[in-house]
Design a protein around this motif. Sequence first.
Motif, PDB file in Angstrom:
ATOM      1  N   GLY A 142      12.533   5.734  -9.952  1.00  0.00           N
ATOM      2  CA  GLY A 142      12.205   4.783 -11.007  1.00  0.00           C
ATOM      3  C   GLY A 142      10.775   4.307 -11.065  1.00  0.00           C
ATOM      4  N   LEU A 143       9.856   4.961 -10.337  1.00  0.00           N
ATOM      5  CA  LEU A 143       8.444   4.554 -10.375  1.00  0.00           C
ATOM      6  C   LEU A 143       7.752   5.266 -11.541  1.00  0.00           C
ATOM      7  CD1 LEU A 143       7.605   4.598  -6.546  1.00  0.00           C
ATOM      8  CD2 LEU A 143       8.119   2.629  -7.997  1.00  0.00           C
ATOM      9  N   LEU A 144       8.156   4.886 -12.752  1.00  0.00           N
ATOM     10  CA  LEU A 144       7.701   5.588 -13.954  1.00  0.00           C
ATOM     11  C   LEU A 144       6.224   5.385 -14.237  1.00  0.00           C
ATOM     12  CD1 LEU A 144      10.747   4.842 -16.288  1.00  0.00           C
ATOM     13  CD2 LEU A 144      10.333   6.845 -14.867  1.00  0.00           C
ATOM     14  N   LYS A 145       5.735   4.169 -14.010  1.00  0.00           N
ATOM     15  CA  LYS A 145       4.321   3.885 -14.266  1.00  0.00           C
ATOM     16  C   LYS A 145       3.430   4.754 -13.385  1.00  0.00           C
ATOM     17  CE  LYS A 145       0.985   0.081 -14.549  1.00  0.00           C
ATOM     18  NZ  LYS A 145       0.783  -1.383 -14.390  1.00  0.00           N
ATOM     19  N   GLU A 146       3.804   4.857 -12.122  1.00  0.00           N
ATOM     20  CA  GLU A 146       3.025   5.679 -11.203  1.00  0.00           C
ATOM     21  C   GLU A 146       3.147   7.161 -11.555  1.00  0.00           C
ATOM     22  OE1 GLU A 146       2.375   6.302  -6.364  1.00  0.00           O
ATOM     23  OE2 GLU A 146       3.804   4.809  -7.101  1.00  0.00           O
ATOM     24  N   ALA A 147       4.340   7.567 -11.983  1.00  0.00           N
ATOM     25  CA  ALA A 147       4.555   8.963 -12.381  1.00  0.00           C
ATOM     26  C   ALA A 147       3.684   9.311 -13.588  1.00  0.00           C
ATOM     27  CB  ALA A 147       6.023   9.201 -12.714  1.00  0.00           C
ATOM     28  N   LYS A 148       3.600   8.399 -14.541  1.00  0.00           N
ATOM     29  CA  LYS A 148       2.754   8.628 -15.712  1.00  0.00           C
ATOM     30  C   LYS A 148       1.280   8.671 -15.308  1.00  0.00           C
ATOM     31  CE  LYS A 148       3.417   6.741 -19.647  1.00  0.00           C
ATOM     32  NZ  LYS A 148       3.567   5.722 -20.712  1.00  0.00           N
TER      33      LYS A 148
END
Length: 230
Positions: A142-148
């Motif tokens: 769920g670390l979407l910001k970091e993934a982006k």
Amino acid sequence: MRADDAVHLFEEMQCKGLTPSTVTCNIVLQGLFRVGRSRAARKVFDKMLITPIISDWYTYCVMLDGLCKGGHIEEALNLLHKMEIQRLDLKHITMYNIILDGLCKSGRLDGARDLFNSLFLKGLDPDVITYNTMILGLCSIGLLKEAKGIFIKMKENGCLANGITYNVIVQGLLLGGKYDDALVHLEEMDNRGFLLHSHTFSKLLNSLKKSENDPYLLKKIQKFVPNMKE
């Protein structure tokens, strides 16, 4: 050939004064790891290190991959560390990709993040597999910001995203309820001619239900149906 037979033949060759080729040893190592014989594979590898048999780049990849997939991530990390200390001229991004994948799949994202950030200092350029591995690992928790952020860094560093990259990031965004962001990436994906994986399509359908049949999302799904990849 069974694993026991392969090991026996390997030992018999040496007893007769024959030196197995590197290719032969690599095949034996692969076979042992494939049947879950990690300890036996390590013994074969250790013997290679004290004989004239040359361990090549592929040998180390086999060892790292087998150890990671067998749940021996610490042993794989130790092997990589020894290689770095000995300054073996075998360093290749593929080896680090194997370790990154092992760290991510074992839930050790901090370790994966540290290793990823150290690649540039090691003089290695991450490839598309490196980025995809990190993006998948981050999205999975769920670390979407970091993934982006990794996705953006990928573009900035001149590494072209592929279909796997887009499918992974879209799946993560959909699972996180970031439908607008997911649609933006779907549009990019479509423009670049990448196919939608069936797993991504399934998540799109689930998202459509959650969004109460949003017309724009429905239109996007219909657009991708003909090109869906099984």
